[in-house]
Design a protein around this motif. Structure first.
Motif, PDB file in Angstrom:
ATOM      1  N   LYS A 144       0.966  68.722   6.398  1.00 34.99           N
ATOM      2  CA  LYS A 144       0.410  70.307   5.789  1.00 34.99           C
ATOM      3  C   LYS A 144      -1.148  70.741   5.786  1.00 34.99           C
ATOM      4  O   LYS A 144      -1.707  69.097   5.406  1.00 34.99           O
ATOM      5  CB  LYS A 144       0.562  69.970   4.473  1.00 34.99           C
ATOM      6  N   GLY A 149      -2.504  76.580   2.523  1.00 36.20           N
ATOM      7  CA  GLY A 149      -1.259  76.308   2.933  1.00 36.20           C
ATOM      8  C   GLY A 149      -0.676  77.458   1.697  1.00 36.20           C
ATOM      9  O   GLY A 149      -0.520  77.313   1.128  1.00 36.20           O
ATOM     10  N   ASP A 151       3.986  79.576   1.367  1.00 38.79           N
ATOM     11  CA  ASP A 151       5.583  80.015   2.023  1.00 38.79           C
ATOM     12  C   ASP A 151       5.742  78.960   3.415  1.00 38.79           C
ATOM     13  O   ASP A 151       5.878  79.479   4.729  1.00 38.79           O
ATOM     14  CB  ASP A 151       5.062  81.509   2.358  1.00 38.79           C
ATOM     15  N   LYS A 153       3.162  77.881   5.293  1.00 40.31           N
ATOM     16  CA  LYS A 153       2.429  78.390   7.041  1.00 40.31           C
ATOM     17  C   LYS A 153       1.323  76.895   6.528  1.00 40.31           C
ATOM     18  O   LYS A 153       0.841  76.194   5.677  1.00 40.31           O
ATOM     19  CB  LYS A 153       1.224  79.383   6.446  1.00 40.31           C
TER      20      LYS A 153
END
Ligand code: AMP
Length: 353
Positions: A144, A149, A151, A153
């Motif tokens: 991540k 970031g 949802d 993304k």
């Protein structure tokens, strides 16, 4: 700060649906609202007394915005922190909540330092950091990006060693964290409101159902095994809010695992998993947030119905609006977004009982 009298102006940085619902709550409480965001006509702009369209990096515009407001809050955590510093005490919650919550590595360290447990993780700053992940975490894992970031993304799943490089490319070789896949029985969140005098209010914990990294549904009561983990999770969430010196509402998202509650992330603001509180509790998360930042007494977070569910209307789900309006007891909220792109939150519907 003394209680903010009606007629005062509350500034909101960020123009999405959270800002829109904050404006609606503020209006009912007799406040004026000014909204600041970089988009030409975001959802909150239509509900505010004044809309200022300017960049989040523009410190002069932000300072001028704050000058016109009695208190300023934010509804979005991916804001550059430095330009907001000039607002000082007028900004509630302060920049500390923002700075920690917007960086996944800082957030995890902060949670661990204050007694919370997170999934096994490692920071990834450069390609060579990928080498040790098999041993330190194992597969599957998720990469991540540390910043920007939401949802789901900026995330890439890795099921075997051969996929590490592709995942690193997929998130743009940005500074990241690698996180073990959590084997969870359910996801839930704790919504906590905190005033400057350290009084706290907590709502019943919703069980949250995600699909593709996006929240689809929140339901109260959360059922087992969430209920048996709520006491511990509430203690963690309250401690995190206190240690941040957070003023306002914040959400802590948890995984319910066989080993107990694991913190996924902190949102230093009102949260999608709290939309049900508008009809489902005595005092909504939006009103409560305003009460906190305006230094008013806390409202009652108690349920008004034994069961409440909130379903997000994502993308073309919004086409059901006429049917939902015809359904007795369905409380429909639409955010006024023109284009129903896939994955875009267009509205939500809450049902009691
Ligand atoms: P996030 O953007 O980090 O909140 O992730 C969005 C959703 O992806 C979460 O609510 C989970 O459903 C899922 N997810 C994120 N991280 C993990 C993980 N380490 N293990 C399992 N599922 C995850």
């Amino acid at each position: 700060m003394t209680p903010l009298p009606p007629g005062s102006t509350i500034g909101i940085v960020g123009g999405g649906q959270l800002g829109r619902m904050l404006c609606l709550a503020a209006q009912r409480m007799g406040y004026r609202t000014h909204v600041y965001a970089p988009d030409p006509a975001p959802p909150a702009s239509e509900s505010a007394s004044l809309y200022v369209c300017a960049d989040y990096q523009n410190s002069d515009a932000l300072a001028a915005f704050a000058n016109e407001c009695d208190v300023v809050t934010y509804e979005f955590e991916n804001l550059p922190v430095a330009p907001l510093e000039a607002m000082g005490d007028k900004l509630r919650p302060g920049t500390r909540s923002l700075a920690i919550a917007q960086d996944r590595a800082a957030e995890k360290r902060f949670i661990e330092e204050h007694g919370g447990t997170v999934a096994n993780w490692r920071p990834v700053s450069e390609t060579s950091d990928l080498d040790g992940l098999e041993e330190a975490i194992g597969f599957p894992l998720v990469l991540k990006s540390r910043r920007l970031g939401y949802d789901g993304k900026g995330q890439a799943w890795v099921r075997e060693k051969g996929q590490l490089m592709d995942a690193w490319e997929a998130i743009g070789r940005e500074p990241a964290v690698a996180e073990a896949a959590v084997d969870f029985a359910a996801e839930f969140s704790i919504l906590v409101a905190r005033r400057a005098d350290d009084t706290l209010a907590v709502w019943n914990a919703p069980r949250n159902i995600h699909d593709g990294g996006i929240l689809r549904r929140s339901e109260v009561p959360a059922g087992e095994p969430v209920e048996e983990q709520v006491e511990e999770a509430v203690a963690i969430a309250c401690r995190l809010a206190q240690e941040l010196g957070h003023i306002g509402v914040m959400a802590v998202e948890f995984f319910a695992t066989a080993e107990g509650p694991l913190v996924n992330e902190i949102a230093p603001r009102v949260h999608n998993s709290g939309h049900w509180t508008i009809e489902g509790s005595q005092c909504s998360q939006f009103e409560q947030h305003l009460r906190c930042i305006a230094d008013l007494p806390l409202g009652d977070p108690a349920l008004v119905s034994p069961r409440v569910t909130m379903d997000n209307l994502i993308g073309s789900d919004v086409d059901l609006w006429a049917e939902l309006l015809a359904e007795p007891g369905a409380h429909l909220h639409l955010y006024g977004k023109k284009e129903a792109r896939p994955g875009r939150k267009m509205g939500h519907v809450t049902r009691l009982g």
